[in-house]
Motif scaffolding. Structure first.
Motif: not given
Length: 256
Positions: A151, A162-164, A173
């Motif tokens: 990340v 970084a989008k969960k 991710t």
């Protein structure tokens, strides 16, 4: 979707290093309906694969030891500056910036976990002329044992966020660049991945019918590693070509 340029930080090209280039070209033309442009003098046997007359991927001789693989290239405005950023962020330079005739400039790096990726600074060649359509690449995904290290590295080098995203019993991710999705990342946990499996950037190709494509893969001498499976974004499968290069195919539920 037809493309004429790529914003820096966006995957723009994919290619295969194969131990038998002519055999690989035959395999992928039959699988995806590609045409192969004749290699230019000085190109070292590298072939540009086209769809509707537009470049979609490259196939050339394998230059690295080990299993042949598909590679992801990320657009950059300055390959030399990216090399500096990679070193500062803890990565390695595998191939320093090199001009490819008048097509552009390339370089190959490894992130801190060892996952290799390339960059492409466009010249006459902008990258793939078609994406997200059957027969073209539609997604690029990092498989890594160390997502917490990845990340900050990719944020520093390419400006990715970084989008969960919850996905079943796990979390996926998504890499975002200025609010737009540009790729993904999977944590190679011990339950689903052998610890000896090296990190890798995977390439997805869009198809019209996942089962039909998987059938073609086996008929052409390839193999199926993960059979057709449903995801929220489409029905995918993990396959390998006749020389063992792994890639994924997916019938998307939507085209972006």
């Amino acid at each position: 979707m037809e493309m004429t340029s790529y914003k820096p930080g966006t995957p723009s090209w994919v290619d295969l290093g194969s131990p038998r280039t002519d055999q690989a070209v035959t395999f992928y033309t039959a699988l995806f309906g590609w045409q192969a442009e004749e290699a230019e003098p000085g190109a070292g046997g590298y072939r540009i694969m086209t769809l509707r007359g537009k470049p979609v991927a490259g196939i050339g001789p394998q230059t690295q030891p080990g299993r042949p693989r598909w590679s992801t290239y990320i657009a950059t405005a300055d390959a030399a500056a990216t090399a500096t950023a990679v070193q500062a962020a803890g990565g390695q330079t595998l191939l320093p910036p090199m001009q490819v005739m008048d097509a552009g400039t390339t370089a190959v790096f490894a992130d801190p976990s060892g996952a290799a990726f390339g960059v492409w600074q466009e010249g006459k060649h902008h990258g793939a002329g078609i994406v997200n359509e059957p027969g073209s690449f539609c997604w690029n995904e990092l498989l890594t044992h160390t997502p917490d290290t990845a990340v900050p590295f990719y944020r520093e080098v390419f400006g990715w966020d970084a989008k969960k995203i919850p996905m079943g019993e796990t979390t996926y991710t998504e890499w975002d660049l200025d609010g737009r999705e540009v790729g993904g990342m999977v944590n190679m946990d011990e339950q689903n991945f052998p610890p000896q499996m090296p990190p890798i950037w995977m390439v997805y190709f869009a198809v019209d019918d996942t089962e039909e494509t998987v059938g073609k893969v086996t008929a052409l001498g390839g193999s199926v590693l993960v059979p057709p499976t449903d995801l929220p974004v489409g029905r995918f499968a993990v396959v390998a070509d006749l020389h063992g290069a792994v890639f994924q195919v997916i019938k998307l539920t939507r085209q972006s």
